[in-house]
Write an enzyme that holds these catalytic residues in place. Structure first.
Site, PDB file in Angstrom:
ATOM      1  N   ASP A  49       0.877  -1.086   0.099  1.00 54.94           N
ATOM      2  CA  ASP A  49      -0.178   0.059  -0.012  1.00 54.94           C
ATOM      3  C   ASP A  49       0.906   1.258   0.185  1.00 54.94           C
ATOM      4  OD1 ASP A  49      -2.962   1.029   0.542  1.00 54.94           O
ATOM      5  OD2 ASP A  49      -1.659   2.141   1.684  1.00 54.94           O
ATOM      6  N   GLU A  51       1.226   5.520   0.115  1.00 53.87           N
ATOM      7  CA  GLU A  51       0.358   6.873   0.468  1.00 53.87           C
ATOM      8  C   GLU A  51       1.366   7.850  -0.497  1.00 53.87           C
ATOM      9  OE1 GLU A  51      -2.205   7.223   2.047  1.00 53.87           O
ATOM     10  OE2 GLU A  51      -2.197   5.314   2.745  1.00 53.87           O
ATOM     11  N   HIS A 190      -5.543   4.888   6.342  1.00 49.61           N
ATOM     12  CA  HIS A 190      -4.877   5.843   5.213  1.00 49.61           C
ATOM     13  C   HIS A 190      -3.367   5.802   5.640  1.00 49.61           C
ATOM     14  CE1 HIS A 190      -8.497   6.463   2.777  1.00 49.61           C
ATOM     15  NE2 HIS A 190      -8.703   6.845   3.804  1.00 49.61           N
ATOM     16  N   ASP A 195      -2.622  -0.217   6.293  1.00 47.23           N
ATOM     17  CA  ASP A 195      -3.638  -0.518   5.308  1.00 47.23           C
ATOM     18  C   ASP A 195      -3.247  -1.890   4.598  1.00 47.23           C
ATOM     19  OD1 ASP A 195      -4.877   1.515   5.859  1.00 47.23           O
ATOM     20  OD2 ASP A 195      -4.801   2.813   3.801  1.00 47.23           O
TER      21      ASP A 195
END
Length: 597
Positions: A49, A51, A190, A195
């Site tokens: 994951d 960001e 998030h 995540d």
């Protein structure tokens, strides 16, 4: 939290989800593994994951990477780091993720992080929730860093959830919604590692659902790829037809109601090939239509690839399957015949008879035979009328060809049998491979037209001559095999021993494999004694479909094939069409001709 460098966290530091195969009461239980393919319990998944500073990898950058490597339901290792994007974090992203510019001060840049992540994920299947987003950013980052993208297999848990979790169970397929549905240990917030951990539990929950039975079952990586791909509902519904088939070379037949044969194919691995019809790689609409009518798959195991090719051809000829395009009705091909009469002419026929005539072919299409006849008429002024000249009448009107000097008008008695005979002999010698001067004349004419920039005419001559050479070459290959009572040949196998075949009058009459290290002659003698008895047909037509003899001819001339015994003769004419010059004008003329046509 401030991270100076990428941290790898081992299994001991975090609780692992239950194993897919060890706890029968766990929601992560994996079903029985398929005997072929890569079992899911043996696949290393890296759940990742990211960001980022925005939603488009062309103008946004990665700020955090979190990844968890799992195999067989157990966490093996984790990877986590913040990343300095070299640009300010937008206010909306700060609010969504909690990642601020201050947190990223001193964090490694992406060019420092990415090699470590790629090494962490090397050889694994990447998994992400909404994979196009995360994979798109990773690909863009490797491009900016000048690194090659390893092109790993990718699994998108969004796609899997849409296949396996119904709208009645969840209102949407967002990660937070699925995390609540599957009861993940970590709640997504998030942040990349959190995540990723939640996505691991979602993945295991989805794999547990896919481990059951029915059209959505997936026990191997290949089946998981099928489940996640965009396949036609018919392909998914008929997947069971690929089960229970042998992983052996041979022929397979798709059959419909009352056993009607719909399609015949061949493969070195029947099971793998049939299963490919139910994957996203199979996009042919006629195959989807065929699968709708299919009820069964009948496998026919063959010892060798050669035997499989011959069986496929014979089955197609026998059953005329509606969804096969190649090799249909091989016995109805066109032949060109030099008729046996006082004034021979060229005729197109669909069978070869023992009538003293000379034949060439077969041609793949009737138009090819028409072109070949036109090529012969270019250089040999045979009569082109279709009537038998039993009676000569001086009162008969001359045809246009006679008026322009392209025919000697034997129908009016202006050309005797003796005067016409050299023309007939040239045509017969051309067909029999005794004289290829006619082909050489066509080649010279094509070159002359091209030099004169008459490219359309040169192209027409080339097409006609190419059709003629193709038919002549085929007949001159088939005729020796058709005439030979028996040819026994062998080729050494990679695993030892020999692959041996018996060919009689151009037909595969028997085949056997000899064990490694054993004397092959007893096996060859037994094969010859039990081989099919084959009656000859008028040459050059073999005692089978001509395409079968072509397959056998290609096998016989392969490197490593040895003649064991030959009854009769097997040779090709020295002046045959195989030695004809290349029928191709200069490249410039060819391009211009194609453009104008």
């Amino acid at each position: 939290m401030h991270v100076d460098d990428a941290r790898r966290v081992t299994t001991e530091q975090f609780a692992s989800p239950p194993s897919l195969g060890e706890n029968a009461g766990s929601p992560y239980v994996q079903g029985t593994l398929d005997e072929l393919g890569t079992p899911l319990s043996e696949v290393a998944f890296v759940v990742v994951d990211l960001e980022t500073t925005g939603g488009n990898p062309s103008d946004a950058h990665i700020t955090e990477i979190g990844a968890v490597k799992v195999r067989g339901g157990e966490v093996i290792e984790e990877f986590h780091t913040l990343v300095d994007p070299q640009v300010p974090v937008p206010p909306f992203i700060r609010l969504l993720t909690g990642i601020t510019d201050e947190m990223l001060l001193g964090a490694p840049r992406i060019d420092q992080v990415l090699p470590s992540f790629l090494e962490f994920a090397r050889g694994a299947v990447l998994v992400a929730h909404n994979a196009p987003f995360d994979i798109g950013f990773l690909r863009a980052a490797t491009r900016r860093c000048g690194l090659p993208w390893p092109s790993p297999a990718v699994v998108d848990t969004v796609v899997l959830s849409r296949r396996l979790v119904t709208r009645e169970e969840v209102p949407n397929h967002k990660l937070a919604t699925l995390a609540r549905f599957f009861g993940t240990e970590v709640e997504p917030d998030h942040r990349a590692l959190h995540d990723a951990r939640a996505t691991v539990d979602v993945l295991h929950g989805l794999l547990a659902r896919a481990g059951g039975s029915g059209p959505l079952a997936a026990r191997t990586l290949e089946e998981l790829d099928l489940l996640a791909s965009r396949v036609h509902p018919t392909q998914r519904r008929k997947r069971h037809l690929g089960e229970g088939l042998p992983s052996r070379p041979g022929v397979y037949m798709f059959t419909g109601l009352r056993g009607k044969v719909l399609y015949v194919g061949t493969s070195t691995d029947i099971r793998r090939r049939v299963r490919s019809y139910f994957t996203a790689s199979e996009q042919r609409s006629r195959m989807t239509e065929m699968l709708q009518a299919a009820e069964h798959v009948v496998p026919i195991v063959c010892e060798t690839r050669l035997e499989a090719q011959v069986r496929e051809l014979r089955l197609i000829a026998e059953h005329d399957p509606p969804y096969n395009r190649r090799s249909k009705r091989p016995s109805s091909k066109a032949w060109v015949k030099v008729t046996a009469e006082p004034f021979p002419r060229l005729s197109i026929v669909t069978s070869v008879k023992d009538d003293g005539a000379a034949y060439c072919g077969p041609f793949p299409r009737r138009q090819s035979a028409v072109d070949a006849i036109a090529a012969v008429h270019e250089v040999i002024p045979l009569r082109q009328c279709t009537t038998r000249l039993a009676r000569i009448s001086a009162a008969a009107s001359a045809c246009l060809l006679a008026e322009i000097g392209r025919c000697g008008a034997p129908c009016r008695g202006q050309q005797s049998v003796a005067e016409y005979a050299p023309l007939a002999e040239r045509a017969t010698a051309l067909v029999g491979g005794l004289d290829r001067s006619a082909v050489e004349t066509l080649h010279a004419r094509m070159k002359t037209l091209s030099a004169e920039e008459r490219y359309e005419e040169a192209g027409t001559v080339r097409e006609r001559a190419a059709a003629l050479v193709d038919g002549l070459s085929r007949a001159q290959r088939l005729a020796p095999l058709a005439a030979a009572p028996e040819i026994v040949a062998a080729r050494r196998r990679d695993v030892g021993g020999w692959e041996v075949v018996t060919i009689r009058h151009g037909r595969l009459a028997g085949t056997t494999l000899t064990p490694p290290g054993a004397d092959p002659m007893p096996f060859i003698s037994a094969m010859r004694a039990t081989a099919e008895v084959v009656e000859p047909r008028p040459a050059p037509n073999p005692a089978t479909h001509p395409e079968e003899t072509e397959i056998l001819h290609r096998w016989l001339i392969e490197d490593g094939v040895r003649l064991v015994d030959l009854v009769g003769t097997w040779s090709c004419p020295v002046a045959g069409a195989e030695g004809a010059p290349t029928l191709r004008p200069d490249d410039r003329g060819d391009r211009l001709a194609r453009r104008r046509l």
